[in-house]
Scaffold this active site. Structure first.
Site, short mmCIF file in Angstrom:
data_model
loop_
_atom_site.label_atom_id
_atom_site.label_comp_id
_atom_site.label_asym_id
_atom_site.label_seq_id
_atom_site.Cartn_x
_atom_site.Cartn_y
_atom_site.Cartn_z
NE ARG A 95 35.49 39.19 47.29
CZ ARG A 95 36.63 38.87 46.64
NH1 ARG A 95 37.38 37.86 47.04
NH2 ARG A 95 37.02 39.56 45.59
CG ASP B 4 35.28 46.40 40.23
OD1 ASP B 4 35.26 45.35 39.56
OD2 ASP B 4 35.95 47.39 39.90
#
Ligand code: IMP
Length: 189
Positions: free
Chosen positions: A168, A65
């Site tokens: 990420r 998320d």
């Protein structure tokens, strides 16, 4: 080693494939729906999603998320990033930021990993700034309005370049170091 990446976002899949390839981890994309609860913490969304997926019998997987936290907007859109992207989009964010000098913001990516009946949760960050207009054609979501180095937007970088500095990419590095310290992976190769 093989990990399932559970997401409906093809942009995330390609980033994970390239980031994990550097550690000799093979990524298999699976599209399994799960509830994304509305809460103030990315980690809570991830924990809830993981328990739902485990209840469906899934093992050895990751979910993430992510969100864009704009400091002058007190972290908005943050955990509401998906809703905000769907509704007001990048144009809406740029309008909110019109005439605002402090454009500092942070991308965050919380990864939940189920492996060998263990749960690992890590959060990677990337500090940067909101641009004054959309720039670049690569990537997805907020990439055209976010710059890490003040020179190029994420949407002007290749996936490999983005992975080196992004929230990420940083989350993957943290995950790999956790997996290594648990003896679940050897990162020397
Ligand atoms: P989610 O993690 O899929 O819920 O993402 C929340 C929102 O942030 C979505 O609108 C995504 O498109 C956006 N988003 C997540 N990661 C990135 C990224 O790396 N670059 C740009 N936008 C992102």
């Amino acid at each position: 080693m093989k990990l399932k990446v559970i997401t409906s976002n093809p942009g995330k899949v390609i980033e994970y494939q390239k980031a994990f390839a550097k550690f000799d981890v093979c990524v298999e994309h699976c599209c399994v729906p799960y509830d994304e609860i509305q809460t103030s913490e990315l980690e809570e969304v991830v924990k809830k999603g993981m328990s739902e997926l485990r209840a469906k019998g899934l093992r050895n997987f990751i979910i993430d998320d992510s969100g864009l936290f704009i400091h002058v907007l007190r972290g908005f859109p943050g955990v509401y990033s998906a809703y905000c992207q769907k509704t007001i989009g990048n144009d809406g964010i740029l309008s909110l930021m019109k005439c605002v000098d402090d454009r500092s913001s942070t991308f965050k990516c919380c990864i939940g990993c189920d492996i060998d009946n263990k749960t690992i949760i890590v959060t990677g960050k990337c500090d940067g700034h909101i641009l004054y207009k959309e720039t670049g054609n690569n990537g997805f979501g907020y990439d055209p309005i976010f710059t890490f180095d003040g020179k190029r937007s994420f949407a002007e970088m290749s996936i490999d370049e983005k992975n080196v500095v992004s929230h990420r990419g940083n989350a993957v590095k943290l995950l790999m170091s956790e997996l290594t310290s648990l003896g679940l992976i050897n990162t020397n190769n």
